[in-house]
Design an enzyme around this catalytic site. Sequence first.
Site, PDB file in Angstrom:
ATOM      1  N   ASP A 124      43.021  43.661  35.642  1.00 54.65           N
ATOM      2  CA  ASP A 124      41.664  43.155  35.405  1.00 54.65           C
ATOM      3  C   ASP A 124      41.161  43.689  34.057  1.00 54.65           C
ATOM      4  O   ASP A 124      41.354  44.853  33.720  1.00 54.65           O
ATOM      5  CB  ASP A 124      40.726  43.583  36.547  1.00 54.65           C
ATOM      6  CG  ASP A 124      39.444  42.779  36.565  1.00 54.65           C
ATOM      7  OD1 ASP A 124      39.252  41.990  37.515  1.00 54.65           O
ATOM      8  OD2 ASP A 124      38.631  42.912  35.613  1.00 54.65           O
ATOM      9  N   ILE A 125      40.492  42.826  33.307  1.00 55.07           N
ATOM     10  CA  ILE A 125      40.015  43.197  31.972  1.00 55.07           C
ATOM     11  C   ILE A 125      38.862  44.203  32.050  1.00 55.07           C
ATOM     12  O   ILE A 125      38.592  44.923  31.084  1.00 55.07           O
ATOM     13  CB  ILE A 125      39.589  41.921  31.193  1.00 55.07           C
ATOM     14  CG1 ILE A 125      39.626  42.138  29.705  1.00 55.07           C
ATOM     15  CG2 ILE A 125      38.225  41.411  31.650  1.00 55.07           C
ATOM     16  CD1 ILE A 125      39.527  40.848  28.896  1.00 55.07           C
ATOM     17  N   ASN A 142      36.405  37.552  46.384  1.00 54.13           N
ATOM     18  CA  ASN A 142      35.033  37.049  46.399  1.00 54.13           C
ATOM     19  C   ASN A 142      35.074  35.524  46.454  1.00 54.13           C
ATOM     20  O   ASN A 142      35.813  34.891  45.700  1.00 54.13           O
ATOM     21  CB  ASN A 142      34.295  37.520  45.149  1.00 54.13           C
ATOM     22  CG  ASN A 142      34.197  39.037  45.072  1.00 54.13           C
ATOM     23  OD1 ASN A 142      33.984  39.699  46.072  1.00 54.13           O
ATOM     24  ND2 ASN A 142      34.369  39.588  43.883  1.00 54.13           N
ATOM     25  N   GLY A 185      29.829  36.907  44.642  1.00 58.84           N
ATOM     26  CA  GLY A 185      30.257  37.538  43.396  1.00 58.84           C
ATOM     27  C   GLY A 185      31.422  36.863  42.704  1.00 58.84           C
ATOM     28  O   GLY A 185      31.953  37.414  41.731  1.00 58.84           O
ATOM     29  N   GLN A 186      31.840  35.694  43.169  1.00 59.74           N
ATOM     30  CA  GLN A 186      32.949  35.018  42.484  1.00 59.74           C
ATOM     31  C   GLN A 186      32.470  34.489  41.138  1.00 59.74           C
ATOM     32  O   GLN A 186      31.454  33.783  41.066  1.00 59.74           O
ATOM     33  CB  GLN A 186      33.497  33.861  43.337  1.00 59.74           C
ATOM     34  CG  GLN A 186      34.733  33.216  42.710  1.00 59.74           C
ATOM     35  CD  GLN A 186      35.374  32.145  43.592  1.00 59.74           C
ATOM     36  OE1 GLN A 186      34.818  31.758  44.623  1.00 59.74           O
ATOM     37  NE2 GLN A 186      36.539  31.675  43.198  1.00 59.74           N
ATOM     38  N   SER A 187      33.193  34.825  40.078  1.00 60.70           N
ATOM     39  CA  SER A 187      32.827  34.349  38.738  1.00 60.70           C
ATOM     40  C   SER A 187      33.913  33.486  38.110  1.00 60.70           C
ATOM     41  O   SER A 187      33.631  32.763  37.149  1.00 60.70           O
ATOM     42  CB  SER A 187      32.516  35.536  37.819  1.00 60.70           C
ATOM     43  OG  SER A 187      33.646  36.378  37.671  1.00 60.70           O
ATOM     44  N   HIS A 211      41.789  34.356  43.490  1.00 58.74           N
ATOM     45  CA  HIS A 211      42.397  35.620  43.041  1.00 58.74           C
ATOM     46  C   HIS A 211      42.095  36.705  44.044  1.00 58.74           C
ATOM     47  O   HIS A 211      41.022  36.744  44.625  1.00 58.74           O
ATOM     48  CB  HIS A 211      41.914  36.017  41.646  1.00 58.74           C
ATOM     49  CG  HIS A 211      40.424  35.996  41.461  1.00 58.74           C
ATOM     50  ND1 HIS A 211      39.721  34.822  41.293  1.00 58.74           N
ATOM     51  CD2 HIS A 211      39.511  36.991  41.434  1.00 58.74           C
ATOM     52  CE1 HIS A 211      38.434  35.097  41.147  1.00 58.74           C
ATOM     53  NE2 HIS A 211      38.271  36.408  41.255  1.00 58.74           N
ATOM     54  N   HIS A 224      41.630  40.622  44.184  1.00 62.17           N
ATOM     55  CA  HIS A 224      41.487  41.911  43.505  1.00 62.17           C
ATOM     56  C   HIS A 224      42.256  42.947  44.321  1.00 62.17           C
ATOM     57  O   HIS A 224      42.126  42.993  45.555  1.00 62.17           O
ATOM     58  CB  HIS A 224      40.020  42.359  43.494  1.00 62.17           C
ATOM     59  CG  HIS A 224      39.082  41.506  42.720  1.00 62.17           C
ATOM     60  ND1 HIS A 224      38.670  41.823  41.438  1.00 62.17           N
ATOM     61  CD2 HIS A 224      38.429  40.358  43.044  1.00 62.17           C
ATOM     62  CE1 HIS A 224      37.813  40.907  41.015  1.00 62.17           C
ATOM     63  NE2 HIS A 224      37.645  39.999  41.973  1.00 62.17           N
TER      64      HIS A 224
HETATM   65  P1  5GP Z   1      35.420  37.533  40.434  1.00 63.06           P
HETATM   66  O1  5GP Z   1      34.141  37.934  39.709  1.00 63.06           O
HETATM   67  O2  5GP Z   1      35.604  36.034  40.386  1.00 63.06           O
HETATM   68  O3  5GP Z   1      35.560  38.099  41.804  1.00 63.06           O
HETATM   69  O4  5GP Z   1      36.609  38.196  39.616  1.00 63.06           O
HETATM   70  C1  5GP Z   1      36.966  37.759  38.347  1.00 63.06           C
HETATM   71  C2  5GP Z   1      37.609  38.928  37.664  1.00 63.06           C
HETATM   72  O5  5GP Z   1      38.290  38.454  36.530  1.00 63.06           O
HETATM   73  C3  5GP Z   1      36.610  39.990  37.164  1.00 63.06           C
HETATM   74  O6  5GP Z   1      36.906  41.250  37.769  1.00 63.06           O
HETATM   75  C4  5GP Z   1      36.820  39.994  35.659  1.00 63.06           C
HETATM   76  O7  5GP Z   1      36.750  41.295  35.100  1.00 63.06           O
HETATM   77  C5  5GP Z   1      38.192  39.390  35.503  1.00 63.06           C
HETATM   78  N1  5GP Z   1      38.371  38.660  34.269  1.00 63.06           N
HETATM   79  C6  5GP Z   1      37.520  37.743  33.730  1.00 63.06           C
HETATM   80  N2  5GP Z   1      38.025  37.246  32.590  1.00 63.06           N
HETATM   81  C7  5GP Z   1      39.229  37.870  32.407  1.00 63.06           C
HETATM   82  C8  5GP Z   1      40.227  37.778  31.375  1.00 63.06           C
HETATM   83  O8  5GP Z   1      40.117  37.015  30.404  1.00 63.06           O
HETATM   84  N3  5GP Z   1      41.318  38.562  31.511  1.00 63.06           N
HETATM   85  C9  5GP Z   1      41.471  39.428  32.577  1.00 63.06           C
HETATM   86  N4  5GP Z   1      42.580  40.177  32.619  1.00 63.06           N
HETATM   87  N5  5GP Z   1      40.553  39.527  33.563  1.00 63.06           N
HETATM   88  C10 5GP Z   1      39.441  38.763  33.464  1.00 63.06           C
END
Ligand code: 5GP
Length: 112
Positions: A30-31, A85, A91-93, A98, A100
Amino acid sequence: MSDCLFCKIAAGEIPSSKVYEDALCYAFDDIDPKAPTHFLVIPKQHIPSVAAVDESNSAVVAHCLAVIAKIAREKGMDSFRVVSNTGEQAGQSVFHLHFHVLSGRDMTWPPG
Ligand code: 5GP
Ligand code: ZN
């Protein structure tokens, strides 16, 4: 899906720190890590979220979980948290399924 960030990462079109890859799934750090170990496991196939899992794609989702267990064994992770999420309120973005995988620190329950 052509405009999906995680489809592009799985295809190698956007760079990422690869943890694992096979024909069906891709794992990468994760970034913005929320634990000492924090990587994401995604199906290469575009599935928007857990809410879109059905009998037609559940085998690849099960494979993602088997890959999580394999990576955890190889990394010696005996305690970890798997989170997916689902939907904006949760909290899904990124709207490509995916998981985590977080490890390496104490965690609280319930999550916020
Ligand atoms: P969500 O918010 O959908 O549960 O998780 C999305 C995850 O993707 C976040 O933890 C965010 O840090 C990670 N993420 C978003 N953009 C990138 C990217 O360009 N590269 C990587 N490695 N992770 C990303
Ligand atoms: Zn996608």
